[in-house]
Design a protein around this motif. Structure first.
Motif, PDB file in Angstrom:
ATOM      1  N   GLY A 226     -11.298  -9.257   5.692  1.00 34.98           N
ATOM      2  CA  GLY A 226     -10.902  -8.803   4.370  1.00 34.98           C
ATOM      3  C   GLY A 226     -11.862  -7.803   3.739  1.00 34.98           C
ATOM      4  N   LYS A 227     -11.388  -7.159   2.684  1.00 33.59           N
ATOM      5  CA  LYS A 227     -12.202  -6.200   1.940  1.00 33.59           C
ATOM      6  C   LYS A 227     -12.182  -6.567   0.460  1.00 33.59           C
ATOM      7  CE  LYS A 227     -11.308  -2.425   5.207  1.00 33.59           C
ATOM      8  NZ  LYS A 227     -10.727  -1.076   5.390  1.00 33.59           N
ATOM      9  N   LEU A 228     -13.335  -6.447  -0.160  1.00 36.64           N
ATOM     10  CA  LEU A 228     -13.489  -6.731  -1.583  1.00 36.64           C
ATOM     11  C   LEU A 228     -13.326  -5.442  -2.377  1.00 36.64           C
ATOM     12  CD1 LEU A 228     -14.409  -9.083  -3.566  1.00 36.64           C
ATOM     13  CD2 LEU A 228     -16.714  -8.123  -3.333  1.00 36.64           C
ATOM     14  N   VAL A 229     -12.675  -5.542  -3.549  1.00 36.71           N
ATOM     15  CA  VAL A 229     -12.480  -4.354  -4.388  1.00 36.71           C
ATOM     16  C   VAL A 229     -12.719  -4.722  -5.848  1.00 36.71           C
ATOM     17  CG1 VAL A 229      -9.989  -4.756  -4.596  1.00 36.71           C
ATOM     18  CG2 VAL A 229     -10.872  -2.459  -4.921  1.00 36.71           C
ATOM     19  N   LEU A 230     -13.360  -3.824  -6.561  1.00 38.07           N
ATOM     20  CA  LEU A 230     -13.486  -3.953  -8.015  1.00 38.07           C
ATOM     21  C   LEU A 230     -12.285  -3.232  -8.607  1.00 38.07           C
ATOM     22  CD1 LEU A 230     -15.338  -4.867 -10.408  1.00 38.07           C
ATOM     23  CD2 LEU A 230     -16.252  -2.535 -10.393  1.00 38.07           C
TER      24      LEU A 230
ATOM     25  N   ALA B 251      -9.282  -9.228  -3.928  1.00 38.13           N
ATOM     26  CA  ALA B 251      -9.061  -8.817  -2.536  1.00 38.13           C
ATOM     27  C   ALA B 251      -8.290  -7.499  -2.515  1.00 38.13           C
ATOM     28  CB  ALA B 251      -8.287  -9.898  -1.790  1.00 38.13           C
ATOM     29  N   LEU B 252      -8.686  -6.608  -1.636  1.00 34.96           N
ATOM     30  CA  LEU B 252      -7.993  -5.326  -1.524  1.00 34.96           C
ATOM     31  C   LEU B 252      -6.499  -5.537  -1.277  1.00 34.96           C
ATOM     32  CD1 LEU B 252      -8.033  -2.219  -1.325  1.00 34.96           C
ATOM     33  CD2 LEU B 252      -8.597  -2.469   1.106  1.00 34.96           C
ATOM     34  N   SER B 253      -6.161  -6.553  -0.512  1.00 36.14           N
ATOM     35  CA  SER B 253      -4.756  -6.805  -0.174  1.00 36.14           C
ATOM     36  C   SER B 253      -3.885  -7.050  -1.400  1.00 36.14           C
ATOM     37  CB  SER B 253      -4.651  -8.015   0.753  1.00 36.14           C
ATOM     38  OG  SER B 253      -5.178  -9.177   0.123  1.00 36.14           O
ATOM     39  N   GLN B 254      -4.495  -7.482  -2.496  1.00 38.33           N
ATOM     40  CA  GLN B 254      -3.732  -7.773  -3.707  1.00 38.33           C
ATOM     41  C   GLN B 254      -3.320  -6.516  -4.468  1.00 38.33           C
ATOM     42  OE1 GLN B 254      -6.918 -10.457  -5.094  1.00 38.33           O
ATOM     43  NE2 GLN B 254      -5.349 -12.036  -5.347  1.00 38.33           N
ATOM     44  N   VAL B 255      -3.996  -5.410  -4.206  1.00 32.31           N
ATOM     45  CA  VAL B 255      -3.736  -4.197  -4.983  1.00 32.31           C
ATOM     46  C   VAL B 255      -3.415  -3.003  -4.093  1.00 32.31           C
ATOM     47  CG1 VAL B 255      -5.206  -4.987  -6.864  1.00 32.31           C
ATOM     48  CG2 VAL B 255      -6.206  -3.570  -5.062  1.00 32.31           C
ATOM     49  N   TYR B 256      -3.198  -3.255  -2.821  1.00 23.48           N
ATOM     50  CA  TYR B 256      -3.052  -2.181  -1.832  1.00 23.48           C
ATOM     51  C   TYR B 256      -1.667  -2.219  -1.212  1.00 23.48           C
ATOM     52  CZ  TYR B 256      -4.665   0.739   2.160  1.00 23.48           C
ATOM     53  OH  TYR B 256      -4.855   1.712   3.088  1.00 23.48           O
ATOM     54  N   GLU B 257      -1.048  -1.046  -1.115  1.00 24.28           N
ATOM     55  CA  GLU B 257       0.271  -0.957  -0.486  1.00 24.28           C
ATOM     56  C   GLU B 257       0.527   0.487  -0.070  1.00 24.28           C
ATOM     57  OE1 GLU B 257       4.717  -2.725  -1.345  1.00 24.28           O
ATOM     58  OE2 GLU B 257       3.602  -1.919  -3.030  1.00 24.28           O
TER      59      GLU B 257
ATOM     60  N   ALA C  10      -9.753   1.545  -9.109  1.00 19.87           N
ATOM     61  CA  ALA C  10     -10.454   0.634  -8.199  1.00 19.87           C
ATOM     62  C   ALA C  10     -11.626   1.300  -7.494  1.00 19.87           C
ATOM     63  CB  ALA C  10      -9.477   0.093  -7.164  1.00 19.87           C
ATOM     64  N   TRP C  11     -12.545   0.451  -7.060  1.00 22.06           N
ATOM     65  CA  TRP C  11     -13.667   0.847  -6.201  1.00 22.06           C
ATOM     66  C   TRP C  11     -13.716  -0.140  -5.049  1.00 22.06           C
ATOM     67  CZ3 TRP C  11     -18.863  -1.746  -6.537  1.00 22.06           C
ATOM     68  CH2 TRP C  11     -19.792  -1.195  -5.639  1.00 22.06           C
ATOM     69  N   ILE C  12     -13.494   0.345  -3.832  1.00 25.91           N
ATOM     70  CA  ILE C  12     -13.590  -0.529  -2.658  1.00 25.91           C
ATOM     71  C   ILE C  12     -15.064  -0.741  -2.364  1.00 25.91           C
ATOM     72  CG2 ILE C  12     -13.046  -0.800  -0.219  1.00 25.91           C
ATOM     73  CD1 ILE C  12     -10.575   0.949  -0.660  1.00 25.91           C
TER      74      ILE C  12
ATOM     75  N   ARG D  47      -2.524  -5.161   8.880  1.00 24.33           N
ATOM     76  CA  ARG D  47      -3.179  -3.873   8.662  1.00 24.33           C
ATOM     77  C   ARG D  47      -2.575  -3.128   7.465  1.00 24.33           C
ATOM     78  NH1 ARG D  47      -2.746  -2.360  13.441  1.00 24.33           N
ATOM     79  NH2 ARG D  47      -4.824  -2.832  14.212  1.00 24.33           N
ATOM     80  N   SER D  48      -1.283  -3.305   7.245  1.00 26.92           N
ATOM     81  CA  SER D  48      -0.617  -2.581   6.153  1.00 26.92           C
ATOM     82  C   SER D  48      -1.104  -3.032   4.772  1.00 26.92           C
ATOM     83  CB  SER D  48       0.906  -2.771   6.265  1.00 26.92           C
ATOM     84  OG  SER D  48       1.304  -4.088   5.885  1.00 26.92           O
ATOM     85  N   PHE D  49      -1.736  -4.205   4.715  1.00 24.52           N
ATOM     86  CA  PHE D  49      -2.262  -4.701   3.435  1.00 24.52           C
ATOM     87  C   PHE D  49      -3.771  -4.468   3.302  1.00 24.52           C
ATOM     88  CE2 PHE D  49       1.784  -6.866   3.472  1.00 24.52           C
ATOM     89  CZ  PHE D  49       2.136  -6.904   2.141  1.00 24.52           C
ATOM     90  N   GLY D  50      -4.305  -3.606   4.147  1.00 23.90           N
ATOM     91  CA  GLY D  50      -5.706  -3.203   3.984  1.00 23.90           C
ATOM     92  C   GLY D  50      -6.707  -4.047   4.731  1.00 23.90           C
TER      93      GLY D  50
END
Length: 260
Positions: free
Chosen positions: A111-115, A193-199, A208-210, A254-257
């Motif tokens: 996973g990836k963290l995002v602000l 989580a990046l997956s929550q805001v990524y599409e 956002a800032w990854i 992968r499509s969700f980051g």
């Protein structure tokens, strides 16, 4: 054989063939698998579960929440068959304690963290908003329950900002609740989580800032087959574990980051 019987034979043969052909694509023993899923993986797992049912006939019954809470529930007898955690430590611990099947564990996503802020222009591309502190509330998931919350604390410590930001923290019991705080405006920004805001290869809304990977430990998310599934010889659970490794599931991840 009577003439009437002879007349009906072709019809009966056709019906038998049609029935056999239709049932050939239906799994002989379609079943249900109870799955505990880390909250950050909600959207991709819903899509994977739908594909899994369509492709195998088995139904994945999903429960979403914090990894730490699921650990407590599993060790107290919750009837889950498969656990998709937000870290790699909790599934490994369940293996050591005999609540999960040894050798079944694997990393299904990193996973990836995002602000993130729901409002455009609040979070800059370098995360400098954290240093400026021009906000009242910042949301994170509970670090003792949710690995994304632990990663958020680690990031703030690496930046030397945790002490300054601590009075502004709003703590959610899961990354899902932390996201809710930000999306509803109860916090101006938060670590999610990046997956929550990524599409579709980009941030869906807001700003956002990854977070760079060197600011926190890798968020390796492991899946594990639980002992209850093994005890009842759940083929549906075993097939779901295998399905998560397929190219089709990995493409969704992968499509969700995530990195699958």
């Amino acid at each position: 054989m009577s003439s009437t019987t002879r007349r009906w034979l072709p019809v009966l043969s056709a019906l038998i063939f049609a029935t056999a052909t239709a049932t050939a694509f239906v799994p002989a023993l379609a079943g249900e698998v109870q799955v505990a899923v880390a909250a950050n993986f909600t959207a991709p797992m819903k899509q994977i579960a739908a594909d899994f049912e369509k492709d195998t006939g088995h139904k994945a019954v999903l429960s979403f929440g914090a990894t730490g809470k699921f650990y407590a529930q599993i060790t107290h007898g919750a009837p889950f068959d498969v656990f998709l955690a937000a870290d790699d430590e909790t599934p490994a611990k369940l293996e050591r304690e005999g609540a999960a099947v040894n050798g079944s564990r694997f990393t299904y996503a990193t996973g990836k963290l995002v602000l993130w802020s729901a409002q455009p222009g609040v979070v800059d591309a370098e995360g400098e908003v954290l240093k400026k502190g021009d906000f009242k509330k910042i949301a994170i998931a509970a670090p003792k329950l949710a690995p994304y919350g632990a990663a958020a604390v680690e990031t703030m410590n690496k930046l030397g900002l945790h002490a300054a930001l601590e009075p502004k923290l709003v703590i959610g019991e899961s990354i899902g609740q932390a996201f809710s705080f930000v999306s509803t405006g109860n916090a101006e920004l938060g670590f999610v989580a990046l997956s929550q805001v990524y599409e579709g290869g980009k941030i869906k809304s807001g700003s956002a800032w990854i977070v760079p990977a060197n600011l926190h430990s890798p968020i390796r998310q492991d899946a594990v087959l639980l002992a209850k599934a093994k005890a009842k010889d759940s083929k549906a659970a075993e097939q779901l574990m295998a399905y998560l490794k397929t190219d089709k599931a990995r493409a969704v991840i992968r499509s969700f980051g995530y990195e699958p």
